[in-house]
Design a protein around this motif. Sequence first.
Motif, PDB file in Angstrom:
ATOM      1  N   SER A 127      17.775   4.696  10.088  1.00  0.00           N
ATOM      2  CA  SER A 127      16.534   4.012   9.725  1.00  0.00           C
ATOM      3  C   SER A 127      16.253   2.769  10.562  1.00  0.00           C
ATOM      4  O   SER A 127      15.128   2.309  10.611  1.00  0.00           O
ATOM      5  CB  SER A 127      16.554   3.629   8.239  1.00  0.00           C
ATOM      6  OG  SER A 127      17.674   2.821   7.935  1.00  0.00           O
ATOM      7  N   GLY A 128      17.277   2.217  11.217  1.00  0.00           N
ATOM      8  CA  GLY A 128      17.049   0.954  11.908  1.00  0.00           C
ATOM      9  C   GLY A 128      17.337   0.989  13.398  1.00  0.00           C
ATOM     10  O   GLY A 128      17.313  -0.049  14.055  1.00  0.00           O
ATOM     11  N   ASN A 182      16.068   2.715  16.909  1.00  0.00           N
ATOM     12  CA  ASN A 182      15.042   3.540  17.545  1.00  0.00           C
ATOM     13  C   ASN A 182      15.459   3.801  18.992  1.00  0.00           C
ATOM     14  O   ASN A 182      15.348   2.925  19.839  1.00  0.00           O
ATOM     15  CB  ASN A 182      13.690   2.819  17.481  1.00  0.00           C
ATOM     16  CG  ASN A 182      12.564   3.682  18.015  1.00  0.00           C
ATOM     17  OD1 ASN A 182      12.776   4.505  18.913  1.00  0.00           O
ATOM     18  ND2 ASN A 182      11.380   3.515  17.470  1.00  0.00           N
ATOM     19  N   ASP A 230      15.269  -0.543  20.024  1.00  0.00           N
ATOM     20  CA  ASP A 230      15.550  -1.501  18.942  1.00  0.00           C
ATOM     21  C   ASP A 230      16.769  -1.046  18.135  1.00  0.00           C
ATOM     22  O   ASP A 230      16.884   0.120  17.766  1.00  0.00           O
ATOM     23  CB  ASP A 230      14.343  -1.624  18.001  1.00  0.00           C
ATOM     24  CG  ASP A 230      13.218  -2.417  18.636  1.00  0.00           C
ATOM     25  OD1 ASP A 230      13.509  -3.303  19.449  1.00  0.00           O
ATOM     26  OD2 ASP A 230      12.044  -2.132  18.320  1.00  0.00           O
ATOM     27  N   GLN A 263       7.146   2.424  22.585  1.00  0.00           N
ATOM     28  CA  GLN A 263       7.133   2.267  21.134  1.00  0.00           C
ATOM     29  C   GLN A 263       6.757   3.599  20.503  1.00  0.00           C
ATOM     30  O   GLN A 263       6.179   4.459  21.162  1.00  0.00           O
ATOM     31  CB  GLN A 263       6.131   1.174  20.717  1.00  0.00           C
ATOM     32  CG  GLN A 263       6.665  -0.248  20.887  1.00  0.00           C
ATOM     33  CD  GLN A 263       7.865  -0.556  19.980  1.00  0.00           C
ATOM     34  OE1 GLN A 263       8.153   0.163  19.019  1.00  0.00           O
ATOM     35  NE2 GLN A 263       8.578  -1.636  20.303  1.00  0.00           N
ATOM     36  N   LYS A 291       2.382  -1.422  17.923  1.00  0.00           N
ATOM     37  CA  LYS A 291       3.743  -1.948  18.093  1.00  0.00           C
ATOM     38  C   LYS A 291       4.038  -2.365  19.537  1.00  0.00           C
ATOM     39  O   LYS A 291       5.023  -3.052  19.788  1.00  0.00           O
ATOM     40  CB  LYS A 291       4.766  -0.934  17.586  1.00  0.00           C
ATOM     41  CG  LYS A 291       4.943  -1.042  16.073  1.00  0.00           C
ATOM     42  CD  LYS A 291       5.434   0.224  15.434  1.00  0.00           C
ATOM     43  CE  LYS A 291       6.828   0.583  15.835  1.00  0.00           C
ATOM     44  NZ  LYS A 291       7.250   1.828  15.156  1.00  0.00           N
ATOM     45  N   GLY A 299      14.838   0.968   6.555  1.00  0.00           N
ATOM     46  CA  GLY A 299      14.229   0.617   7.832  1.00  0.00           C
ATOM     47  C   GLY A 299      12.745   0.355   7.689  1.00  0.00           C
ATOM     48  O   GLY A 299      12.076   0.963   6.869  1.00  0.00           O
ATOM     49  N   THR A 305       9.339   0.735   9.760  1.00  0.00           N
ATOM     50  CA  THR A 305       8.817   1.337  10.978  1.00  0.00           C
ATOM     51  C   THR A 305       7.422   0.800  11.303  1.00  0.00           C
ATOM     52  O   THR A 305       6.917   1.017  12.380  1.00  0.00           O
ATOM     53  CB  THR A 305       8.796   2.868  10.881  1.00  0.00           C
ATOM     54  OG1 THR A 305       8.168   3.228   9.665  1.00  0.00           O
ATOM     55  CG2 THR A 305      10.199   3.431  10.901  1.00  0.00           C
ATOM     56  N   GLU A 306       6.789   0.119  10.334  1.00  0.00           N
ATOM     57  CA  GLU A 306       5.566  -0.622  10.647  1.00  0.00           C
ATOM     58  C   GLU A 306       5.570  -1.873   9.788  1.00  0.00           C
ATOM     59  O   GLU A 306       5.578  -1.772   8.557  1.00  0.00           O
ATOM     60  CB  GLU A 306       4.299   0.197  10.366  1.00  0.00           C
ATOM     61  CG  GLU A 306       3.036  -0.564  10.770  1.00  0.00           C
ATOM     62  CD  GLU A 306       1.734   0.163  10.396  1.00  0.00           C
ATOM     63  OE1 GLU A 306       1.808   1.285   9.873  1.00  0.00           O
ATOM     64  OE2 GLU A 306       0.665  -0.424  10.600  1.00  0.00           O
ATOM     65  N   ARG A 312       8.740  -5.747  15.598  1.00  0.00           N
ATOM     66  CA  ARG A 312       9.554  -4.616  16.078  1.00  0.00           C
ATOM     67  C   ARG A 312      10.363  -4.050  14.920  1.00  0.00           C
ATOM     68  O   ARG A 312      10.536  -4.680  13.887  1.00  0.00           O
ATOM     69  CB  ARG A 312      10.470  -5.082  17.213  1.00  0.00           C
ATOM     70  CG  ARG A 312       9.669  -5.481  18.466  1.00  0.00           C
ATOM     71  CD  ARG A 312      10.584  -5.800  19.612  1.00  0.00           C
ATOM     72  NE  ARG A 312      11.231  -4.608  20.142  1.00  0.00           N
ATOM     73  CZ  ARG A 312      11.095  -4.151  21.387  1.00  0.00           C
ATOM     74  NH1 ARG A 312      10.320  -4.791  22.241  1.00  0.00           N
ATOM     75  NH2 ARG A 312      11.730  -3.081  21.792  1.00  0.00           N
ATOM     76  N   GLU A 313      10.898  -2.848  15.131  1.00  0.00           N
ATOM     77  CA  GLU A 313      11.601  -2.170  14.044  1.00  0.00           C
ATOM     78  C   GLU A 313      12.928  -2.815  13.701  1.00  0.00           C
ATOM     79  O   GLU A 313      13.525  -3.507  14.521  1.00  0.00           O
ATOM     80  CB  GLU A 313      11.855  -0.706  14.435  1.00  0.00           C
ATOM     81  CG  GLU A 313      10.617   0.130  14.321  1.00  0.00           C
ATOM     82  CD  GLU A 313      10.870   1.565  14.723  1.00  0.00           C
ATOM     83  OE1 GLU A 313      11.902   2.125  14.335  1.00  0.00           O
ATOM     84  OE2 GLU A 313      10.018   2.118  15.437  1.00  0.00           O
ATOM     85  N   ASN A 349      16.177  -2.904  10.239  1.00  0.00           N
ATOM     86  CA  ASN A 349      16.555  -2.645   8.859  1.00  0.00           C
ATOM     87  C   ASN A 349      16.383  -3.899   8.025  1.00  0.00           C
ATOM     88  O   ASN A 349      16.481  -5.020   8.536  1.00  0.00           O
ATOM     89  CB  ASN A 349      18.034  -2.221   8.787  1.00  0.00           C
ATOM     90  CG  ASN A 349      18.205  -0.711   8.772  1.00  0.00           C
ATOM     91  OD1 ASN A 349      17.539  -0.017   8.004  1.00  0.00           O
ATOM     92  ND2 ASN A 349      19.095  -0.203   9.611  1.00  0.00           N
TER      93      ASN A 349
END
Lengths: 449, 469
Positions: free
Chosen positions: A377-378, A380, A385, B191, B225, B394, B396-397, B411-412, B414
Amino acid sequence: MSDTVELPDLANELVSLAHENEQIEVCVSRNRSTTVKAYSGEVESIRSGKSEAVGIRVIVDGQQGFATAGSLDRRVLSQVVEEARGNLQFAESDPHQGVASPDGVDSPDLDLVDPAVLHMSEEQKSSLAIELERRCLSADPRVSSVRTAAWSDGWGEFALASTTGISIYSEGGSCSVGVQPLAVEGNETQIGYAGDAARRPDSLDIDRVVTEAVEGATGMLGATKPISERLTVVLEPGVAAAFLGTIAGALTGDRVIKGRSPFAERLGEQVGASMLTLFDDPTNIDSLGADNHDGEGLAARKNMIIEKGVLAQFLHNSYTGRRVGVSSTGSAVRGPRSTPSVGVHALCLDPGTGDRDALFEKVVNGIFVRGVNGLHSGVNPVSGDFSVGAYGHKIRDGALAEPFSEATIASTLQRMLLDVVAIGGDFEFLPGGSGMASIAIEDVALSGM
Amino acid sequence: MSMKSDSPLLDRNLVQDTLSEAMSNGGEWAEIFVEDRQSASADFDEARVEAMASSRDLGAGIRVTVGDITGFAHTSDLTTNGLFEAAQAAAAVAKGGSQVKPIVLDGNGLAESSARILPESVSKTRKVELLEQTNDAARAENAAISQVNVRYSEGRRRILVANTDGLFNADDQTRTLLSVNCVATGDQGLQTGRETVGYTVGFELFEEHDVEAMARRAAARAVTKLAARPAPSGQLPVVIERGGGGVLFHEACGHGLEADLVNKGASVFRDRVGELVAAPSVTLVDDGTMGIEWGTVAIDDEGCPTQRNVLIEDGILTDYMWDHLRSRSAGRPASGNGRRQSYQHLPMVRMTNTFVTNGEAEPQDIITDTKNGVYVAQLGGGQVNTATGDFVFGMTEAYLIENGEITVPLREGNLIGNGPEVLQNIEVIGNDFAMGSPGTCGKDGQGVPVGDGQPTLRVAALTIGGTAS
């Protein structure tokens, strides 16, 4: 229903159904597995099963169709061939599409068949699982119970054949244990996990599994949320494998060709610290990822990925190789249920020297990361990232200090490679097949309070 | 191997005989789970159909229990021989006796499809058109869009469950999904933006959902993004847009309310029924009957009809979720939460559609009342350690909130929090409930489809896993 049919015969028989101008590739497999879980000193469950699978690719004029089923029943097999043919008509023609052709590279010819696991009785497996739980409970008075103590084993056969004359067969098995003890102190509960996997039951290091799992739980008791700051993080080998595995994924031909890799234009450039050498080596029998062939039946081979920090090459299967005009690196990965993708079999890191304490001694202010959460999930792998939940211990003045939890570590994949400042000598092959050591990365953002 | 829909997936007499065989070694209870799964998918990448694939799986799992011990065996061989062999393997956990009562099955073992238009009845040409239409819309949104992947998938899963209590139930589950993933290229690199639409329905999905609008949203997300700044590092108030963050509750407390984890002491919510575990504005529900949502099923994978289970009501923990084994040992009814990935797996306690119900606040007021914080418009997946309650999810936006206004994109990364603390720290809940995107929940190596949802809400503090100090 088909236990008696030889898989290579079956695969070749299906390949022979190819029409003129058709390429066909057939994968067939048969597996059996057992899992025994123990709880409260008794067997909790025994699960066993047999499974079969077939996957067929048919390619005509660059159009590819794929179909798969969980059965080797003859009626099913002929349906699967027809479905693959039906599917290909809707795929767009791609001149690079096609099955792999023999490339003259010799397979490492590893002897991976060790039948020891087949000779274990259900009683032996059950008593091992029960013993694993008992040993965790007696290792430390703070261990209150064990959520799962499990034994698993499996044995499988795999055959692949294609119209280009490839025909391979492999057979083998493995066994594994895993345990999750719970440690309780006051109102606090912590859970640990450790496991091991091997080709032979007597190669499993049960002592180490118990110690690591129990310490994983008890060592985290009293963990607090750390202060947010930038510092050096030491990733233990399992965490290093997750980080470097993500990097390797971004260095596959598929991602590069399709514009989904932050490293796409960087071949031959310094992308990492000069102490960093990363390669894929399925020819090393010490890795559980060792194999004689890749997922398209080409010989398995050692591939440099990053050499002294320089991006050495991208990994390719036959399709992605043709797209960029190079040979396959033998990096097709797949099971019978999917088309070949590109990946690593046994990702390895060149270790440094000295034990883990020697690595900690190089860190004035940092953390030792024992585990991460939220890799899916964190992180990319397209943008680079990187942000994951982390827990472990503080490192203060070169030595391990108090535990921390409920924090994240963040940077980017690109920066982290360059920020590697030390690699440990604590090299080990992990149950997942990768050969890793602890790595220290500086200037990573720890987020907590 | 095709089955007529007007007869059960497996012949009633063969089901009875297999259950008798499973009990022949002295088992106390036995079950057979039969599954026929057909799926198909198509990938559209680099502006062309890359591959179409189809798959078929048919098999059965047989379970026998004796006291607290479970034996289980699975097979893809549904002949009498194959089933009896599996029944005997499962029965091996019982060690003696052979008292077999006659088994009387109650029910017809038939089910109605969840689809109005079975996807398999729709031409592949129509599916390719859908992919092209989605791709074109995403690429037309902005010149910065450099790559688009569109994935269509359909799956029909027919199940039959029978046990020695006489249960003989079936379900016919069809799910259809379309997802689009865009890559945008800018000065600072690449992105991504993603959107997914998926429901427990057939091809009628596309009568009601505009795939072009969805493609444009995904493309716009990636482009936005490109200007994103590194997210903050540290604790801040977080506002989560409606539908975007049900996964927060799935992780913060959903897993911790699964009776199997509770019973083994591996949940921070153990022994807390009747206690105030969340802010009084929080009501959390798990509901497997919820219309066409992604986690909806008529019966669970143990044959138990699903239902609406209120887990937290006005902040008070009211109940856990249960499967057959755990409810039997607790002497209470099951709750329709026994699920499994496939016939090759043992069922365990799983969520279905998990959501927080509406509060009273206007969503815009929630933003305006936040001086500085983070606004999360779309969450990715998450993960929880149920023993400690620590969970991540997470974003994502996401955007900064500065002086009550949504400002720059982030930015992305958690976010991390502790379930019991976060539940207490929910400050305000909006009146704009929406369900979120379809998800796959993983537990002990098994994935099952789940849904989640929530109104816009604010958590007083969560740790943002960014890099900006």
